[in-house]
Design an enzyme around this catalytic site. Structure first.
Site, mmCIF file in Angstrom:
data_model
loop_
_atom_site.group_PDB
_atom_site.id
_atom_site.type_symbol
_atom_site.label_atom_id
_atom_site.label_comp_id
_atom_site.label_asym_id
_atom_site.label_seq_id
_atom_site.Cartn_x
_atom_site.Cartn_y
_atom_site.Cartn_z
ATOM 1 N N CYS A 29 0.817 -1.231 0.000
ATOM 2 C CA CYS A 29 0.000 0.000 0.000
ATOM 3 C C CYS A 29 0.842 1.269 0.000
ATOM 4 O O CYS A 29 0.559 2.225 -0.723
ATOM 5 C CB CYS A 29 -0.969 0.002 1.171
ATOM 6 S SG CYS A 29 -0.180 -0.011 2.809
ATOM 7 N N HIS B 5 -1.941 0.760 7.053
ATOM 8 C CA HIS B 5 -2.464 0.884 5.694
ATOM 9 C C HIS B 5 -2.403 2.345 5.289
ATOM 10 O O HIS B 5 -2.868 3.223 6.015
ATOM 11 C CB HIS B 5 -3.905 0.376 5.585
ATOM 12 C CG HIS B 5 -4.422 0.462 4.177
ATOM 13 N ND1 HIS B 5 -3.905 -0.336 3.166
ATOM 14 C CD2 HIS B 5 -5.343 1.271 3.597
ATOM 15 C CE1 HIS B 5 -4.506 -0.023 2.026
ATOM 16 N NE2 HIS B 5 -5.381 0.945 2.264
ATOM 17 N N ASP C 100 -7.647 4.848 -3.370
ATOM 18 C CA ASP C 100 -6.788 3.767 -2.877
ATOM 19 C C ASP C 100 -6.444 2.806 -4.002
ATOM 20 O O ASP C 100 -7.321 2.149 -4.564
ATOM 21 C CB ASP C 100 -7.504 3.008 -1.744
ATOM 22 C CG ASP C 100 -6.571 2.094 -0.958
ATOM 23 O OD1 ASP C 100 -5.483 1.774 -1.475
ATOM 24 O OD2 ASP C 100 -6.935 1.689 0.160
#
Length: 261
Positions: free
Chosen positions: A69, A109, A124
Site C-alpha cells: 500500500c 495501511h 486507494d
C-alpha cells in the site's frame, strides 16, 4: 513535465497529454491497478529503503515491480500532487475477519484523500484484491465499480474517524469492513510512511513478511498468486489451481510481468 510524471504515465499506459482530474480518476485507477501489481517480494527480501520519490520511481518504474500500500499509494500520491490535485496521505488499520478485529500491526495501511470542489474522496490503489477502482465519496454515497460496491461511514474508533465498507463482486454477499482510517491526521509526506514499511517488514504478525503474495485487479475480475496456488475470480466463478515453484515463476511473468530468479 517532470520525470515522475512522464514515467508514471508510461508505466500505466496513460497518454502524456491526458489531463489528471477528478473526472479522469476512474480511468487512472483502472489503468494503475491493471499495470502495477500488489505484491510483497521486496518485503520478503527485507528491503528497508526509505520511501521517497527516487526510491519509488526506481522500484516501480525502472525495475517494473509492484509493491504494498505505501509503495502504490505513495507513488500515486506523488503523481496526483505533481498534476495539481489537492491530495493528502492518510493512515488506517485493516479489518481482519480471521481475528474478528483490526490488524495487530496497527495503522499500517496507507491511502489518499482527494479534495475537489469542496468534496472529499478516498482514493486507494494499494488495497490488494479489494480496490474500489473509483474515488469513494466521504459523504457516504455508495459507488459501484468493476470490483464491487464501496461506501464510507463515519465511525469513531482507536484507528480513526471513518471506515471503508465493501461488497466485492464475485466474493461478498453482504457489506463488510475494509479498514478504519483517520482523516484528521494526514501524513506529511511519503517518507513518513517509512515507519509503516518497517512494521510490515518486521512485525511477527505482519501478513506480508512470510510467503509471496501477488494480486491484480482488472475490470474483468481479480487474481491472487501464491507459491502453491493461483486463484482467479471472474463472472464465471472462482478457479483455483494448485501449482509448483516452476509454475509460480511462469505465472508471475505471464500475469504480473515480474521476473523471478
Amino acid at each position: 513535465m517532470s520525470k515522475l510524471n512522464q514515467l508514471f504515465r508510461e508505466r500505466i499506459g496513460m497518454l502524456i497529454s491526458a489531463p489528471v482530474t477528478l473526472a479522469k480518476m476512474d480511468e487512472i485507477l483502472e489503468q494503475t491497478a491493471a499495470a502495477i501489481p500488489f505484491e510483497n517480494l521486496c518485503t520478503l527480501s527485507g528491503d528497508l529503503n526509505e520511501l521517497n520519490e527516487d526510491n519509488l520511481v526506481e522500484k516501480i518504474i525502472q525495475r517494473n515491480e509492484g509493491g504494498l500500500c505505501y509503495d502504490l499509494n505513495g507513488i500515486l500520491y506523488l503523481f496526483l500532487k505533481e498534476n495539481g490535485l489537492d491530495v493528502q496521505l492518510i493512515c488506517g488499520s485493516v479489518y481482519v475477519p480471521d481475528f474478528n478485529g483490526f490488524s495487530p500491526t496497527g495503522r499500517t495501511h496507507a491511502a489518499i484523500l482527494l479534495n475537489d470542489a469542496g468534496k472529499r474522496y478516498l482514493v486507494d490503489t494499494g488495497f490488494g484484491g479489494n480496490l474500489p477502482l473509483r474515488p469513494v465519496p466521504m459523504d457516504g454515497t455508495e459507488i459501484s465499480s468493476p470490483n464491487g460496491d464501496f461506501r464510507i461511514k463515519q465511525h469513531n474508533s482507536e484507528f480513526g474517524d471513518y471506515i471503508l465498507e465493501m461488497k466485492l463482486k464475485y466474493k461478498d454477499s453482504d457489506w463488510r469492513i475494509g479498514y478504519a482510517f483517520d482523516s484528521r491526521e494526514p501524513v506529511g509526506n511519503v517518507s513518513d510512511l517509512s515507519e509503516m514499511k518497517k512494521i510490515i517488514t518486521e512485525h511477527p504478525q505482519s501478513p506480508f513478511n512470510k510467503k509471496p503474495l501477488l494480486t491484480r485487479v482488472t475490470v474483468d475480475g481479480s487474481m491472487v498468486l501464491t507459491e502453491t496456488s493461483f486463484t482467479k475470480w471472474t463472472e464465471d466463478g472462482i478457479k483455483k489451481e494448485e501449482i509448483d515453484s516452476e509454475r509460480f515463476k511462469g505465472l508471475a511473468k505471464e500475469f504480473y510481468n515480474i521476473e523471478l530468479k
